[in-house]
Motif scaffolding. Structure first.
Motif, PDB file in Angstrom:
ATOM      1  N   CYS A   1      16.582   8.468   3.177  1.00  0.00           N
ATOM      2  CA  CYS A   1      16.027   9.742   2.692  1.00  0.00           C
ATOM      3  C   CYS A   1      15.513   9.525   1.279  1.00  0.00           C
ATOM      4  O   CYS A   1      16.230   8.999   0.427  1.00  0.00           O
ATOM      5  CB  CYS A   1      17.071  10.842   2.708  1.00  0.00           C
ATOM      6  N   CYS A   2      14.264   9.943   1.012  1.00  0.00           N
ATOM      7  CA  CYS A   2      13.637   9.662  -0.278  1.00  0.00           C
ATOM      8  C   CYS A   2      13.010  10.919  -0.862  1.00  0.00           C
ATOM      9  O   CYS A   2      12.594  11.834  -0.133  1.00  0.00           O
ATOM     10  CB  CYS A   2      12.552   8.599  -0.137  1.00  0.00           C
ATOM     11  N   SER A   3      12.917  10.934  -2.171  1.00  0.00           N
ATOM     12  CA  SER A   3      12.265  12.010  -2.907  1.00  0.00           C
ATOM     13  C   SER A   3      11.556  11.407  -4.099  1.00  0.00           C
ATOM     14  O   SER A   3      11.971  10.378  -4.638  1.00  0.00           O
ATOM     15  CB  SER A   3      13.280  13.053  -3.368  1.00  0.00           C
ATOM     16  N   THR A   4      10.468  12.046  -4.526  1.00  0.00           N
ATOM     17  CA  THR A   4       9.755  11.583  -5.721  1.00  0.00           C
ATOM     18  C   THR A   4      10.275  12.234  -6.993  1.00  0.00           C
ATOM     19  O   THR A   4       9.840  11.888  -8.087  1.00  0.00           O
ATOM     20  CB  THR A   4       8.253  11.888  -5.590  1.00  0.00           C
TER      21      THR A   4
ATOM     22  N   THR B   1       5.831   2.294  -4.934  1.00  0.00           N
ATOM     23  CA  THR B   1       4.772   1.839  -4.044  1.00  0.00           C
ATOM     24  C   THR B   1       3.661   1.165  -4.837  1.00  0.00           C
ATOM     25  O   THR B   1       3.552   1.305  -6.058  1.00  0.00           O
ATOM     26  CB  THR B   1       4.196   3.019  -3.249  1.00  0.00           C
ATOM     27  N   THR B   2       2.817   0.416  -4.109  1.00  0.00           N
ATOM     28  CA  THR B   2       1.737  -0.320  -4.755  1.00  0.00           C
ATOM     29  C   THR B   2       0.705   0.642  -5.329  1.00  0.00           C
ATOM     30  O   THR B   2       0.204   1.536  -4.619  1.00  0.00           O
ATOM     31  CB  THR B   2       1.052  -1.234  -3.737  1.00  0.00           C
ATOM     32  N   PRO B   3       0.365   0.507  -6.604  1.00  0.00           N
ATOM     33  CA  PRO B   3      -0.661   1.381  -7.174  1.00  0.00           C
ATOM     34  C   PRO B   3      -2.024   1.138  -6.519  1.00  0.00           C
ATOM     35  O   PRO B   3      -2.289   0.073  -5.941  1.00  0.00           O
ATOM     36  CB  PRO B   3      -0.682   0.989  -8.652  1.00  0.00           C
TER      37      PRO B   3
ATOM     38  N   GLY C   1       0.830  -1.205   0.000  1.00  0.00           N
ATOM     39  CA  GLY C   1       0.000   0.000   0.000  1.00  0.00           C
ATOM     40  C   GLY C   1       0.859   1.247   0.000  1.00  0.00           C
ATOM     41  O   GLY C   1       1.661   1.471  -0.902  1.00  0.00           O
ATOM     42  N   ASN C   2       0.702   2.080   1.040  1.00  0.00           N
ATOM     43  CA  ASN C   2       1.463   3.332   1.106  1.00  0.00           C
ATOM     44  C   ASN C   2       2.585   3.258   2.134  1.00  0.00           C
ATOM     45  O   ASN C   2       3.045   4.269   2.659  1.00  0.00           O
ATOM     46  CB  ASN C   2       0.531   4.493   1.426  1.00  0.00           C
ATOM     47  N   THR C   3       3.056   2.047   2.425  1.00  0.00           N
ATOM     48  CA  THR C   3       4.185   1.884   3.344  1.00  0.00           C
ATOM     49  C   THR C   3       5.245   1.002   2.699  1.00  0.00           C
ATOM     50  O   THR C   3       4.972   0.250   1.748  1.00  0.00           O
ATOM     51  CB  THR C   3       3.738   1.233   4.671  1.00  0.00           C
TER      52      THR C   3
ATOM     53  N   GLY D   1       1.476   4.150  -5.951  1.00  0.00           N
ATOM     54  CA  GLY D   1       1.775   4.183  -7.373  1.00  0.00           C
ATOM     55  C   GLY D   1       2.855   5.188  -7.735  1.00  0.00           C
ATOM     56  O   GLY D   1       2.916   5.656  -8.872  1.00  0.00           O
ATOM     57  N   GLN D   2       3.720   5.504  -6.808  1.00  0.00           N
ATOM     58  CA  GLN D   2       4.735   6.545  -7.000  1.00  0.00           C
ATOM     59  C   GLN D   2       6.139   5.930  -6.934  1.00  0.00           C
ATOM     60  O   GLN D   2       6.425   5.074  -6.091  1.00  0.00           O
ATOM     61  CB  GLN D   2       4.594   7.619  -5.921  1.00  0.00           C
TER      62      GLN D   2
END
Length: 489
Positions: free
Chosen positions: A368-371, A436-438, A348-350, A403-404
């Protein structure tokens, strides 16, 4: 008695007409010296312009030079060039020649007749009195006595000294010669004379030099007659190689490629920010980097690490002619992998990121993450920290966008803080990405399976400016293997 009265009347009418013409704006006499007036250059000429007024018959202009002309045109007095022009006819442009002298009628305006006398190499006529007369009436229009001398080469400048010395430029000044003729300009040559500069000042700045190099600078004075002997001074530009170079090897998860992070410090003597050339030499090759190196940071992405255990880094200044000075040289050994990031567990979103410190040391693992791959995660991304420290820990990433694609860096830290700009253990970094999972749709039976990036990097070269991910300095990133631009930010 009647005849005498008629002659007097004609003379009165003629004289009245002639005087009236003069009052209308002519005659006149003008001198055109070269710019230096009494100090002439070889090849200079002097011209005189004479305007007479007449209303009828044959108009004559007499140019006389005594002494000096030493010749006459036919029908003219000694030392005289005589020009004739019929009143009312078209302009007679046939010159009157007398040796190397020349006089010619140039224009007619009403009853004003203009002629020009040209005297070449006038030094030969020094002391000559030049006159212009109306040949019909003998009226003196004007005269001038030549009082001239010919210039010779100037004396050599003295007192050469450098007033500003940099890594790739210098400023030099000098004193003009106290005797001889004045200089109109100065010719500055550097080294073997292949680099030259001309100036009208008594100082000059010379650029495009090589740092830490001996130069001989020569200055010669110039005027229209020639050049003086040169005066010279020997100088040495300041070294430009960095004061120090810091080299860090950054390993990727599969260790088949690695990055090299370089920082160096400018020397204070650099009068401007220099351009640098960086060479990275391994046992099998030498790679040269000239782009984006006016800063003091270079990040080389995607070096092949399969057969490289150590390499040499050299950083040297170069000028705009691509001439390179003495380098600062640093050796670097490729470290044994310390941090390993396992397969991301995405739901999901984790996402859960497992971190293993292969040397058995105990640290916190910070991710550390960025889109946005163009945004440095160390400064603008979100930071996540493992709940405990140890040799095997996990980092939980919460509230992600479904989905990102996320571009991340994992690093070891000894501080219980998720501040991406905080201190980390240098050399213990891994770059990776995951999706991540769409969000499920009614037409999809199963969500897309997320995974770590394992695509083999494609070959190519891309220059991409970026900030250092865990610092504040502007870096230049050179991407050798293009896939790694997506794998790291």
């Amino acid at each position: 008695m009647m005849e005498n009265t008629r002659l007097l009347l004609l003379a009165f009418v003629f004289l009245s007409f002639h005087v009236g013409i003069e009052a209308a704006g002519c005659p006149s006499f003008n001198i055109n010296y070269p710019p230096m007036r009494t100090l002439l250059c070889p090849g200079d000429i002097i011209t005189y312009t004479c305007v007479i007024s007449s209303g009828f018959g044959i108009i004559t202009t007499q140019w006389t030079g005594s002494p000096g002309f030493q010749c006459s045109t036919p029908g003219a007095p000694n030392n005289t060039i005589q020009l004739s022009q019929a009143a009312g006819s078209s302009l007679n442009t046939v010159p009157g020649l007398c040796g190397n002298l020349s006089a010619v009628m140039t224009s007619i305006s009403g009853t004003c007749y203009t002629s020009v006398l040209t005297i070449p190499t006038p030094q030969y006529f020094n002391g000559t009195n030049v006159t212009c007369r109306d040949g019909l009436f003998g009226t003196l229009i004007g005269n001038d006595t030549l009082n001239i001398r010919l210039a010779s080469s100037p004396g050599a400048p003295s007192g050469l000294q450098t007033t500003s010395l940099c890594t790739n430029s210098l400023t030099i000044q000098w004193t003009p010669a106290s005797s001889g003729f004045n200089a109109s300009s100065y010719n500055i040559s550097v080294g073997n004379g292949t680099s030259t500069l001309v100036t009208t000042s008594t100082n000059a700045t010379i650029g495009d030099l090589i740092d830490g190099t001996n130069y001989t600078v020569s200055v010669a004075a110039i005027n229209c007659a020639g050049s003086s002997n040169s005066s010279s001074v020997s100088v040495q530009t300041f070294p430009c190689a960095p004061v120090s170079v810091s080299v860090t090897t950054v390993l990727y998860q599969n260790n088949s490629v690695h990055d090299v992070e370089l920082f160096w410090t400018h020397r204070q003597q650099s009068c401007s920010v220099p351009q640098y050339t960086v060479n990275v030499t391994s046992a099998t090759s030498t790679d040269t980097y000239n782009n984006c190196t006016s800063s003091s940071c270079l990040y080389i992405v995607g070096m092949s690490g399969a057969d490289v255990s150590s390499y040499t880094v050299s950083v040297a200044c170069r000028n705009t002619q691509n001439q390179i000075g003495q380098p600062y040289v640093a050796m670097q050994s490729v470290p044994t992998p310390v941090l390993q990031v396992g397969q991301s567990n995405v739901s999901g979103n984790t996402a859960t990121i497992p971190c293993t410190f292969l040397d058995g040391s105990s640290h916190y693992c910070m991710v550390c993450c960025s889109t946005d791959p163009s945004v440095p995660v160390g400064l603008a991304g979100s930071g996540y920290l493992s709940s405990t420290n140890g040799s095997n820990v996990s980092v939980s990433l919460q509230n992600l966008t479904r989905g990102q694609m996320y571009y991340c860096k994992a690093a070891a830290t000894n501080t219980n803080s998720n501040n991406c700009t905080g201190p980390v253990v240098e050399g213990v970094k891994v770059f990776f990405r995951f999706m991540t999972t769409p969000v499920p749709t009614t037409t999809s039976s199963s969500p897309t399976s997320p995974s770590m990036s394992t695509t083999p990097p494609s070959q190519g070269t891309l220059y991409y400016p970026l900030l250092d991910s865990f610092g504040t300095r502007k870096c230049c990133i050179v991407v050798l293997q293009l896939q790694r631009l997506a794998d790291k930010v």
